[in-house]
Design an enzyme around this catalytic site. Structure first.
Site, PDB file in Angstrom:
ATOM      1  CE  LYS A   1      -1.363   2.604   3.087  1.00 15.23           C
ATOM      2  NZ  LYS A   1      -1.100   3.831   2.312  1.00 15.23           N
TER       3      LYS A   1
ATOM      4  CB  CYS B   1      13.779   9.635   7.292  1.00 14.43           C
ATOM      5  SG  CYS B   1      14.524   8.633   6.020  1.00 14.43           S
TER       6      CYS B   1
ATOM      7  CD  GLU C   1      14.437   1.352   7.747  1.00 14.82           C
ATOM      8  OE1 GLU C   1      14.888   2.436   8.167  1.00 14.82           O
ATOM      9  OE2 GLU C   1      15.078   0.300   7.752  1.00 14.82           O
TER      10      GLU C   1
ATOM     11  CD  GLU D   1      10.703  13.230  10.908  1.00 11.96           C
ATOM     12  OE1 GLU D   1       9.545  12.886  11.176  1.00 11.96           O
ATOM     13  OE2 GLU D   1      11.475  12.532  10.235  1.00 11.96           O
TER      14      GLU D   1
END
Ligand code: NAD
Length: 473
Positions: free
Chosen positions: A166, A276, A242, A377
């Site tokens: 997906k 990331c 991850e 983040e």
């Protein structure tokens, strides 16, 4: 959707837009729970036959896919820039990186061997088999919408697993293009399946609870990763995660501040900061702080934002309006708490930008622990810079995060670099190197950045089960 070797339109659809222009690109199938179950059933039915093919057959198909991806590099990169926004040059690099995983695992498939272990008993032998885990469910993000797919698909297929994938709701067209290419390469019906949706939660739940799924591999935010991991744990499924990152970069006193600012500027503004492994806190030794900031600001001001299909563009749009709002909030909070805004700091407006989601490349100096950006983040084009004085201090501050994905060090002193490398709690460390990634190297994070590794020989281990066989002769 691509289920059991055929494409399905679906009854309902969701819209996909170009983040630079707002243009409607396509309407994509909205999968139902029945579609997802059909995809899982197809992967389950295909598993026995696929897992019994030889590694040489699987390798040949992956190699074919690699060749096709290189042949279609331009078209894939063009699609990626249109759907995700990164400049065309960066999209071409990503397609190459994505193809690298197909090639690496075409080769690595042949090196899964198991082992023999001697016993204390003369008549006993131990043999360790490595076998595919079974049907794999994969969930991927929008920021690297092709390479994050092959980083999962290639090792899973090489190991002999079948897959239901997906993709992110912002970038299903890249996923469809990858599946068309895999179909062309000749993967049999049921081995690879694609379900698309704009409401991913029900798919995550089905993936985590269906008995036929043996492994969940997820790339995305830590928040969603934790949620899926807890669901999967209730069904004792294997997982790879991850997740997010909050990379520190440490520029030591002996480093060339201009060289370090150029390098960190490049990696900071790569993909408009939506990576990331993007450096989120840049620690610069106080003795070179001013020169570092001068070069960083100078270069940041020269970045040209816009539609990534135009050749002069060095920074594209953010993925959506929510991302712009988050950055506005982080800048406002930092400035209110004493950070110096040296350039950028606001959304870009005007005829080139109004239909998209653009934020000016930004440099914030004198960032502190009190500011949201220090722990949260960023996922956008804001370079947060601060000064440090000692090795001990910077090590402690760099490790002061829940995340543990990437870290960067600039120094010419071998022993200092080595000490920092050992003390920093991050899965990937770049020393005078802003791109410490490769299909041949294990990528992954510690702590809230995830579980497991992708790429390298570790990458295929994530899709293998270990079986011990002890026997007497
Ligand atoms: P996200 O977690 O919102 O979405 C990632 C994927 O999860 C998408 O496919 C989305 O549809 C799906 N998803 C969202 N909610 C779900 C749910 N409840 N159940 C099942 N699936 C669900 O993250 P994002 O904003 O798309 O991606 C950015 C994040 O991904 C950042 O935190 C970034 O650091 C991380 N990321 C990590 C890596 C890595 O290798 N560590 C690589 C790329 C991106």
């Amino acid at each position: 959707m691509y289920i059991n070797g055929s494409w399905r339109e679906g009854d309902a659809h969701f819209a996909v837009h170009n983040p630079a222009t707002g243009e409607l690109l396509a309407q994509v199938a909205e999968s139902t729970p029945e579609d997802v179950k059909a995809a899982i059933a197809a992967a389950d039915a295909a598993f026995n036959h696929w897992s019994e093919t030889t590694v040489y057959e699987r390798s040949a198909l992956l190699y074919k896919a690699y060749e096709l991806m290189l042949a279609e590099k331009q078209e894939l990169a063009h699609l990626m820039t249109t759907e995700q926004g990164k400049p065309l040059r960066a999209a071409l690099n990503e397609v190459q990186y994505a193809a690298d995983f197909l090639l690496w695992f075409a080769e690595e498939a042949k090196r899964v061997g198991g082992r023999n272990i001697p016993s204390v008993r003369a008549e006993q032998r131990f043999m360790v088999l490595q076998q595919p885990v079974g049907v794999v469910a994969a969930i991927t993000p929008w920021n690297y919408p092709i390479s994050m797919l092959t980083r999962k698909l290639a090792p899973a297929l090489a190991a002999g697993c079948t897959v239901v994938l997906k993709p992110a709701e912002s970038t299903p067209l890249c996923a469809i293009a990858v599946f068309k290419l895999l179909e062309k390469a000749g993967f049999p019906a049921g081995v690879i399946n694609l379900v698309t949706t704009s409401t991913p939660a029900f798919v995550g739940e089905l993936f985590c609870t269906d008995k036929r799924i043996k492994k969940l591999t997820f790339t995305g935010s830590t928040w969603v990763g934790k949620h899926l991991n807890s669901l999967a744990a209730q069904h004792m499924k294997r997982v790879s995660m991850e997740l997010g990152g909050h990379a520190p970069a440490i520029v030591c006193a002996d480093a060339d501040p201009h060289h370090a600012a150029k390098g960190l500027g490049l990696v900071k503004f790569l993909n408009a900061g939506q990576a990331c492994i993007s450096p989120n806190r840049i620690f610069v030794h106080r003795s070179i702080y001013v020169s570092f900031l001068e070069t960083m600001v100078d270069r940041t001001k020269k970045l040209i934002a816009g539609n990534g299909l135009q050749t002069e563009i060095s920074i594209g749009p953010l993925i959506n309006e929510a991302a712009v709002i988050k950055l506005e909030r982080q800048v406002e909070d930092a400035v209110a708490k004493g950070a110096r805004l040296l350039c950028g700091g606001k959304r870009l407006t005007g005829p080139t930008f109004d239909a998209g989601h653009f934020f000016a490349p930004t440099v914030l100096a004198d960032v502190t622990e009190q500011m949201d950006i220090y722990y949260e983040e960023t996922f956008g084009p804001i370079a947060a810079v601060l000064a440090f004085d000692t090795e001990e201090e910077v090590t402690q501050r760099a490790n002061d995060t829940d995340y543990g994905l990437a870290a960067y060090i600039y120094t010419q002193q071998f022993s200092l670099a080595h000490r920092l490398m050992e003390k920093l709690n991050f899965g990937i460390i770049g020393i005078n190197d802003i791109n410490p990634t490769s299909a041949a190297a294990p990528f992954g994070g510690m702590n809230a950045s995830g579980l497991g590794r992708e790429g390298a020989e570790e990458g295929i281990q994530e899709y293998l089960e270990t079986k011990l066989c002890g026997y007497l002769i």
